[in-house]
Enzyme design. Structure first.
Site, short mmCIF file in Angstrom:
data_model
loop_
_atom_site.label_atom_id
_atom_site.label_comp_id
_atom_site.label_asym_id
_atom_site.label_seq_id
_atom_site.Cartn_x
_atom_site.Cartn_y
_atom_site.Cartn_z
N LYS A 170 8.56 5.64 -1.35
CA LYS A 170 7.43 5.07 -0.86
C LYS A 170 8.07 5.22 1.10
CE LYS A 170 5.30 0.87 0.51
NZ LYS A 170 4.77 -1.08 0.56
N ASP A 195 5.06 -2.14 7.79
CA ASP A 195 3.87 -2.79 7.23
C ASP A 195 2.99 -4.13 7.48
OD1 ASP A 195 1.73 -2.47 4.71
OD2 ASP A 195 2.93 -3.77 3.43
N LYS A 243 -0.19 -9.60 7.55
CA LYS A 243 0.19 -10.18 6.67
C LYS A 243 0.85 -11.67 7.32
CE LYS A 243 3.63 -6.64 4.00
NZ LYS A 243 3.31 -7.59 3.19
N ASP A 298 -3.23 -4.47 2.27
CA ASP A 298 -1.84 -4.70 2.24
C ASP A 298 -0.82 -3.87 1.01
OD1 ASP A 298 0.69 -5.44 2.80
OD2 ASP A 298 0.32 -7.81 2.38
N GLU A 316 -0.91 -0.62 0.37
CA GLU A 316 -0.88 0.14 0.49
C GLU A 316 0.69 1.63 0.22
OE1 GLU A 316 1.25 -1.71 1.67
OE2 GLU A 316 2.42 -0.40 2.25
N ARG A 368 1.61 1.76 -2.63
CA ARG A 368 0.39 2.75 -4.27
C ARG A 368 -0.23 3.63 -3.76
NH1 ARG A 368 -1.20 -2.92 -6.39
NH2 ARG A 368 0.39 -3.21 -5.58
N1 BES Z 1 5.70 -4.16 1.60
C1 BES Z 1 4.98 -5.06 0.90
C2 BES Z 1 6.32 -5.03 -0.85
C3 BES Z 1 6.79 -6.30 0.16
C4 BES Z 1 6.84 -7.63 0.50
C5 BES Z 1 8.59 -5.39 -0.43
C6 BES Z 1 8.01 -8.16 0.60
C7 BES Z 1 10.02 -5.75 0.87
C8 BES Z 1 9.48 -6.64 0.85
C9 BES Z 1 3.29 -3.97 0.38
O1 BES Z 1 2.99 -3.18 0.70
C10 BES Z 1 2.96 -5.34 -0.45
O2 BES Z 1 2.72 -5.34 0.87
N2 BES Z 1 2.71 -5.94 -1.27
C11 BES Z 1 1.04 -6.79 -1.41
C12 BES Z 1 0.83 -6.92 -2.84
C13 BES Z 1 -0.58 -7.43 -3.24
C14 BES Z 1 -1.28 -7.28 -1.42
C15 BES Z 1 -1.21 -6.87 -4.02
C16 BES Z 1 2.51 -7.66 -1.39
O3 BES Z 1 3.45 -7.82 -2.92
O4 BES Z 1 1.98 -9.13 -1.64
ZN ZN Z 2 4.39 -2.58 1.98
ZN ZN Z 3 1.58 -3.87 1.91
#
Ligand code: BES
Ligand code: ZN
Ligand code: ZN
Length: 504
Positions: free
Chosen positions: A267, A272, A279, A349, A351, A353
């Site tokens: 990835k 992000d 976020k 968010d 993204e 996947r």
């Molecule tokens: N990049 C984040 C995951 C992440 C969170 C990495 C904290 C490192 C530290 C990912 O893209 C994301 O935002 N995931 C969301 C998923 C949700 C929207 C289903 C999450 O984990 O909140």
């Molecule tokens: Zn992410």
């Molecule tokens: Zn994300």
């Protein structure tokens, strides 16, 4: 780092410091410590049992070293001897290097203890010293009087001196791994205004040219022609063009079209924000490391190019910036993936996947991968489940899962399995498309993996969710805070392991 091997008496090594590991319950009279005790009469007993109990983390620097050529003797607590493995050796070596460098040491000797194999032990020490000394302050003006360790000497005990050639191999391996890990850390540490998807592609390309790998980069137009609607959608809100990077390693003298072909997919979200589902501001800056999986792939490919395992390996990085803007993709949008499956976007968010699914399908359909490993900072949920100690491991093929676990264990990187039962897949069904990009509020790491699974089909596949392990919030004795380079060593080990299994 200049690394030498010393086969004479460690007491005659003239460095700024010489370091010796001390196990729990060891005394100055134990065979490995006795020579130092003899050279420094009465000194060791002043710290043994008090400051130096041999516990992991204990570290004592002694200066009154007239009986030694070295200016200092550093005693390093190593814990219980039977628990002292290569990972521990790497960590303790990193700790000594960090402590010594802060004291102005520029040349360091480390005495190998002979209950470990000389080759991997030498690799672990060298790797630990080089990764331990890594400084993440990429853009801070160095202070004029700062020095670092530029010379490392491994001191072999008399019993080991016959193994000098093997030790040299271990040193070279340690250097290669550490440089790859530090390269990945630098990519992750770079802020998103410097490391855009295009810059990530340039750095991958520069590395490929240097190391003799083939590098192909697909930009927006190429991906549009190919129909990579998911990866493109994530990048469409950004002024930065998304990139799919492919690095190919083909060993000389083998037919790359036969036998297993490993694809490693990372990835590469260079920042992000969450996109339209933006976020919260807290720690959003850290989301520059959302390309750590991609960075691990690029770092590992560098090491693979140098170590040359006899097996074809392809590295892919799905790079994009996830931004909110007038052109962003939005919740409810339906995307057409490279695979042909349609995807309903519930949350912009989620993204990672989306960029990965196109890269995974490409690795499977065009890349001819027989095995796929992906690394991604995919979910915050994996941090809830496993914290910052272990990466979450999920996959489809029990033999391949076993190989990755073994590789991670041998590489000294910790992973832990999470289940991928069919029932979790139910949560990803969409009312409008083939699949949606969000499950319900539970088991977020597993539903994310389920999404990816739909795009690898029956190719043996393992997913490592490295969101919790790719970044350290505070300095540790053995590692600077910031990016860790997690995954590089496991990927390299896996490639070597698969190559060895194929030859045998
Ligand atoms: N990049 C984040 C995951 C992440 C969170 C990495 C904290 C490192 C530290 C990912 O893209 C994301 O935002 N995931 C969301 C998923 C949700 C929207 C289903 C999450 O984990 O909140
Ligand atoms: Zn992410
Ligand atoms: Zn994300």
């Amino acid at each position: 780092m200049n690394v030498d091997i010393w086969t004479r008496d460690a007491r005659t090594l003239a460095t700024d410091a010489v370091a010796v590991f001390v196990f729990e319950e060891e005394t100055p009279a134990s065979p490995e410590l006795m020579p130092f005790d003899a050279a420094l009469p009465g000194l060791l007993p002043t710290v043994f049992g008090t400051e130096m109990r041999g516990k992991t983390g204990d570290i004592v620097t002694l200066h009154a070293t007239s009986g030694l050529e070295a200016k200092r003797l550093i005693l390093v607590g190593a814990g219980a001897r039977e628990k002292f493995d290569y990972r521990a050796l790497r960590q303790r070596s990193a700790q000594v290097a960090r402590v010594a460098a802060k004291k102005g040491v520029t040349s360091l000797g480390i005495v190998l203890r002979d209950h470990l194999d000389p080759m991997p032990a030498a690799a672990a020490i060298t790797d630990g010293v080089i990764t331990g000394l890594y400084d993440p302050a990429l853009y801070r003006k160095p202070k004029e009087d700062t020095t670092t360790i530029t010379s490392l000497t491994l001191c072999l005990t008399p019993a080991m001196s016959a193994a000098e050639a093997t030790v040299r191999q271990g040193v070279d391996r340690g250097i290669t791994l550490a440089e790859a890990v530090n390269f990945a850390r630098t990519l992750a540490q770079e802020p998103s205004n410097k490391l855009t998807p295009a810059e990530m592609a340039r750095r991958a390309q520069a590395m490929a040219e240097r190391e003799g790998l083939e590098c192909t980069i697909f930009g927006r137009d190429r991906m549009a022609e190919m129909g990579m609607g998911a990866l493109l959608a994530v990048g469409q809100g950004s002024a930065q063009e998304p990139q799919l990077i492919r690095l190919s390693y083909r060993p000389a003298g083998t037919n790359g079209d036969q036998g297993p072909r490993l694809a490693v997919v990372g990835k590469g979200i260079t920042f992000d924000t969450g996109g339209i589902c933006i976020k919260p501001r807290d720690a959003m800056w850290e989301m520059k490391y959302d390309m750590s999986g991609g960075a691990a792939v690029i770092g590992a490919m560098q090491a693979i190019a140098r170590l040359k395992p006899p097996m074809a390996v392809d590295g892919y990085v799905a790079a994009a910036e996830n931004m909110p803007s007038a052109t962003s993709y939005k919740p409810g949008d339906v995307l057409h993936s490279y695979d042909g499956k349609t995807i309903e976007v519930i949350d912009t968010d989620a993204e990672g996947r989306l960029v990965l699914c196109d890269a995974l399908a490409y690795a499977r359909k065009d890349g001819g991968a027989t095995h796929i490993l992906d690394l991604a900072t995919l979910t915050g949920a994996v941090m809830v489940a496993l914290g910052q100690e272990r990466a979450g491991l999920m996959g489809t093929d029990s033999a391949f899962i076993e190989s990755v676990k073994q590789a991670a264990a041998a590489a000294g990187e910790k992973v832990w399995p999470l289940p991928l039962d069919e029932e979790y897949g139910e949560l990803m069904k969409s009312d409008i498309a083939d699949i949606k990009n969000l499950g319900n509020r539970y088991a977020g790491s597993i539903t994310a993996a389920w999404f990816l699974r739909e795009f690898v089909e029956d190719v043996p596949w393992v997913h490592l969710d490295i969101a919790g392990v790719a970044w350290l919030d505070g300095d540790k004795p053995d590692m600077a805070k910031g990016p860790t380079g997690f995954g590089v060593r496991t990927v390299v080990q896996l490639a070597e392991q698969m190559a060895a299994a194929q030859v045998n």
